[in-house]
Design an enzyme around this catalytic site. Sequence first.
Site, PDB file in Angstrom:
ATOM      1  N   ASN A   1       0.802  -1.232   0.000  1.00  0.00           N
ATOM      2  CA  ASN A   1       0.000   0.000   0.000  1.00  0.00           C
ATOM      3  C   ASN A   1       0.836   1.284   0.000  1.00  0.00           C
ATOM      4  O   ASN A   1       0.423   2.288  -0.556  1.00  0.00           O
ATOM      5  CB  ASN A   1      -1.031  -0.007   1.137  1.00  0.00           C
ATOM      6  CG  ASN A   1      -0.431  -0.146   2.502  1.00  0.00           C
ATOM      7  OD1 ASN A   1       0.732  -0.503   2.648  1.00  0.00           O
ATOM      8  ND2 ASN A   1      -1.221   0.132   3.521  1.00  0.00           N
TER       9      ASN A   1
ATOM     10  N   CYS B   1      -3.401   1.139   6.973  1.00  0.00           N
ATOM     11  CA  CYS B   1      -3.714   0.562   8.293  1.00  0.00           C
ATOM     12  C   CYS B   1      -4.160   1.657   9.246  1.00  0.00           C
ATOM     13  O   CYS B   1      -4.770   1.388  10.273  1.00  0.00           O
ATOM     14  CB  CYS B   1      -2.520  -0.208   8.841  1.00  0.00           C
ATOM     15  SG  CYS B   1      -1.006   0.752   8.795  1.00  0.00           S
TER      16      CYS B   1
ATOM     17  N   GLU C   1       8.301   2.696  14.650  1.00  0.00           N
ATOM     18  CA  GLU C   1       9.140   3.106  13.524  1.00  0.00           C
ATOM     19  C   GLU C   1       9.152   4.624  13.445  1.00  0.00           C
ATOM     20  O   GLU C   1       8.102   5.266  13.561  1.00  0.00           O
ATOM     21  CB  GLU C   1       8.605   2.511  12.227  1.00  0.00           C
ATOM     22  CG  GLU C   1       8.728   0.990  12.204  1.00  0.00           C
ATOM     23  CD  GLU C   1       8.440   0.397  10.834  1.00  0.00           C
ATOM     24  OE1 GLU C   1       7.323   0.603  10.326  1.00  0.00           O
ATOM     25  OE2 GLU C   1       9.327  -0.266  10.277  1.00  0.00           O
TER      26      GLU C   1
ATOM     27  N   GLU D   1       4.458  -4.053  12.472  1.00  0.00           N
ATOM     28  CA  GLU D   1       3.420  -3.038  12.231  1.00  0.00           C
ATOM     29  C   GLU D   1       2.274  -3.768  11.555  1.00  0.00           C
ATOM     30  O   GLU D   1       2.344  -4.079  10.376  1.00  0.00           O
ATOM     31  CB  GLU D   1       3.943  -1.918  11.314  1.00  0.00           C
ATOM     32  CG  GLU D   1       5.105  -1.141  11.859  1.00  0.00           C
ATOM     33  CD  GLU D   1       4.751  -0.265  13.040  1.00  0.00           C
ATOM     34  OE1 GLU D   1       3.549  -0.143  13.381  1.00  0.00           O
ATOM     35  OE2 GLU D   1       5.684   0.283  13.657  1.00  0.00           O
TER      36      GLU D   1
END
Length: 492
Positions: free
Chosen positions: A165, A298, A472, A264
Amino acid sequence: MTITNTHLGPAELLSTVPTGLFIGGQWRPAEDGATFAVHNPATGGVIADVSDAGIADAQDAVDAAAAAQTDWAATSPRQRADILRRAYDLLLERADDLALIMTSEMGKPLAEAKAEVNYAAEFFRWFSEEAPRIDGSYGQTPDGNTRVLVMRRPVGPCLLITPWNFPMAMGTRKIGPAIAAGCTMVFKPAPQTPLSSLALAALLTEAGLPDGVLNVIPTTRAEQIIEPIMTGGVLRKMSFTGSTEVGRILLAQAARTVMRTSMELGGNAPFIVFDDADLDTAVDAAFAAKMRNMGEACTAANRIFAQRSVAEQFTSRLADRMAGLIVGDGTEDGVQVGPLIDQPSLNKVSRLVEDALSKGARIVAQGQVPDTGGYFYPPTVLTDIAADSELLHTEIFGPVAAVRTFDTEAEVLTAANDTDWGLVGYVVTNDLNRALRVSEALEVGMVGLNTGIVSNPAAPFGGVKQSGLGREGGRVGIDEFLEYRYLAIPSG
Ligand code: ADP
């Protein structure tokens, strides 16, 4: 084999992107000669054939990363920072071409692709600034008998796995801190979008990254080839962005060699509009949180909650905004919403909407899609959604806004936290105390307060519950790629 800002048309430009595996600084075919097709989701047409890594190739990539690790760890922080900084400059110089490559394989409109190249580049700039700031400490035990010298060391060869994505930014968000920390890498991009990653590898080579530090293995055979290298004992760290389902499989594999992980995973973000909110802000933020990347994020607002007295106005304004969007091939001028990534994604979004409608939901607004063979879904706003509708309990990953109404703060908090995920939540209110109270009560790793965008290289991105482990970006992003080592030194 470098990418330059050529202003070539899509077909010519795509023919300049390397399509081999990148192992030990060499571009090469898969050992068994296998390739796979990359499709343009706006047309369904094939745009490239890319080498399809098998087990032997994956092992070669691990060997190359392992062979490069000692010398790479011995480079100076400034050397590593300079490579990242050069790569940052090159990404910006070539943003137009890289955006066109990304749109061709992923579908997002060119303006969004270009924004992603900039966002991706910022991870390199941020971590180029972090590399020289890796520090340690010097102290004493309380009894004064021992000196405590703490240093940071690179964790070692890493496996990086990214989704389709955000094909460029999910790569740089992992590659940036790994380079800064002095780790070598095996990088497996998503099979839908390998070209952005291959272009990135070429660009990093041009920026001076030594052979073997980054090894890229596109593959359609992840299930077969990743487990052997995950459990082979050479890789010391895995950083994954993708679904919770695959994350669980990888965590189980990581357990076998007690490998460090950063995960993640999925989200199910609540977006809460209180009755004291500024409605312009609420609509802007909801639109951004829902429609960035066609909803394929997400962080996308999956469940929108509007307080009863403002619900109708908020919903109709959001509906006006959504219904008027121009859907189409992202390379065309004026297109605001691209296709979904593939047929299974389109089927899933359609199925979720059908399920909600069958349980009593109402379509407030729905846009138009072109009839050109791509995987298009019309921007849609739903209300009157029954609590057992599947789209409240799974990631929609499409341009569908699901709006529910609530009465009290306590009620909406219970509903918002009623999920196994905890990546991000959004709150729109002008009441400072409420903003802080609700932000404290939401079970999430990030809160967007009066904004629909939380992603930023300078901030720690990540979730709680089944949304993942680790962070991150931000000051802590590099920690994921560093170990502590402490020296005990007798005083005297
Ligand atoms: P999505 O549904 O968004 O494609 P996935 O979690 O399926 O998310 O995929 C994210 C990344 O994980 C992709 O690069 C994909 O190829 C990879 N992947 C999928 N299954 C496995 C697996 N069993 N082992 C390793 N990587 C995998």
